[in-house]
Design a protein around this motif. Structure first.
Motif: not given
Length: 269
Positions: A182-208
């Motif tokens: 899950i990645s994000w590219s969002i605006y902060k209150k001061n109108d600056e951008g903030m980006e990041g991601n969570y790279s271990k999504l497969a570890e918390v998901e249930k397959k099929n």
């Protein structure tokens, strides 16, 4: 006689000229009034889009009951004030869901594993919930979003969902890529951008299987959860105004979601 005739002609021409000027002034005045009216209507429509929506909130004291086991895993709890809910159970398979609008691509109600779902078809299908009329400013200062999505169990056929939140600074986006991140590219209150991601999504998901996505926004902090586990807490986030959901599926990819729910705090008594 000639002078009198000439004088009569001048008077007549003067009257015609005066009538023409009066008519022209009247036409210009009407046009100006029409332009003013159109401008006022345009400004009113724009103001309606920017004005905070009057939500139709239904208080549900049992809001957490349906996903009690999932909520018990973490600190997420939906608010009791429900202002949008759709499990597609009342919809006809093959039709576009009546509680949504379509801005790109195509989508339809489908039946999958005994459940009615919304299937985002083609590449770049984009939909938005019909929360209130034409208002583009319906998300409260505190709200939660939930939905269930299907994880295909094969990275070659994963599903992608993009959540777009309009803000006064521009468009903030969360991208959910099943079995990846899950990645994000969002605006902060001061109108600056903030980006990041969570790279271990497969570890918390249930397959099929179906998975539970949740998001809360309170006092400028946005928290993201999958299957009850918090995966991100983002501070100083710009107030979102409205939500759009975009799919990114093709061929055997399944962009399926159901049980979409938006809640806010219960009104003070």
């Amino acid at each position: 006689m000639t002078c009198m005739a000439g004088l009569a002609l001048m008077v007549a021409c003067g009257e015609k000229k005066g009538d023409a000027n009066a008519e022209q002034q009247s036409t210009e005045q009407n046009a100006e009034e029409q332009n003013t009216e159109n401008t006022t209507e345009g400004e009113a429509a724009e103001a309606q889009g920017d004005a905070k929506a009057q939500l139709n909130i239904v208080i549900d004291p049992q809001a957490a009951e349906a996903n009690k086991a999932i909520y018990a895993k973490g600190d997420f709890l939906p608010f009791p004030g429900v202002f949008f809910l759709d499990d597609f159970s009342a919809e006809k398979v093959g039709e576009f869901p009546s509680k949504w609008t379509l801005s790109n691509g195509s989508a339809e109600v489908a039946e999958f594993e005994g459940r009615k779902v919304m299937k985002l078809e083609n590449n770049d299908a984009a939909v938005a919930p019909k929360v209130v009329g034409e208002s583009k400013n319906y998300l409260p200062q505190a709200f939660t979003l939930e939905f269930e999505y299907y994880c295909n169990g094969d990275e070659d056929y994963n599903a992608n969902f993009h959540l777009w939140f309009d803000t006064d600074a521009g468009e903030s986006e969360l991208a959910l890529r099943t079995e990846e991140n899950i990645s994000w590219s969002i605006y902060k209150k001061n109108d600056e951008g903030m980006e990041g991601n969570y790279s271990k999504l497969a570890e918390v998901e249930k397959k099929n299987s179906w998975n539970h996505f949740a998001l809360s926004f309170v006092d400028g902090t946005m928290k993201i959860y999958v299957n009850g586990q918090r995966i991100a807490s983002l501070p100083d986030v710009k107030q979102p105004k409205c939500l759009n959901i975009k799919g990114e599926g093709w061929e055997d990819h399944r962009d399926l979601l159901t049980n979409v729910r938006l809640t806010t705090k219960a009104p003070e008594k």
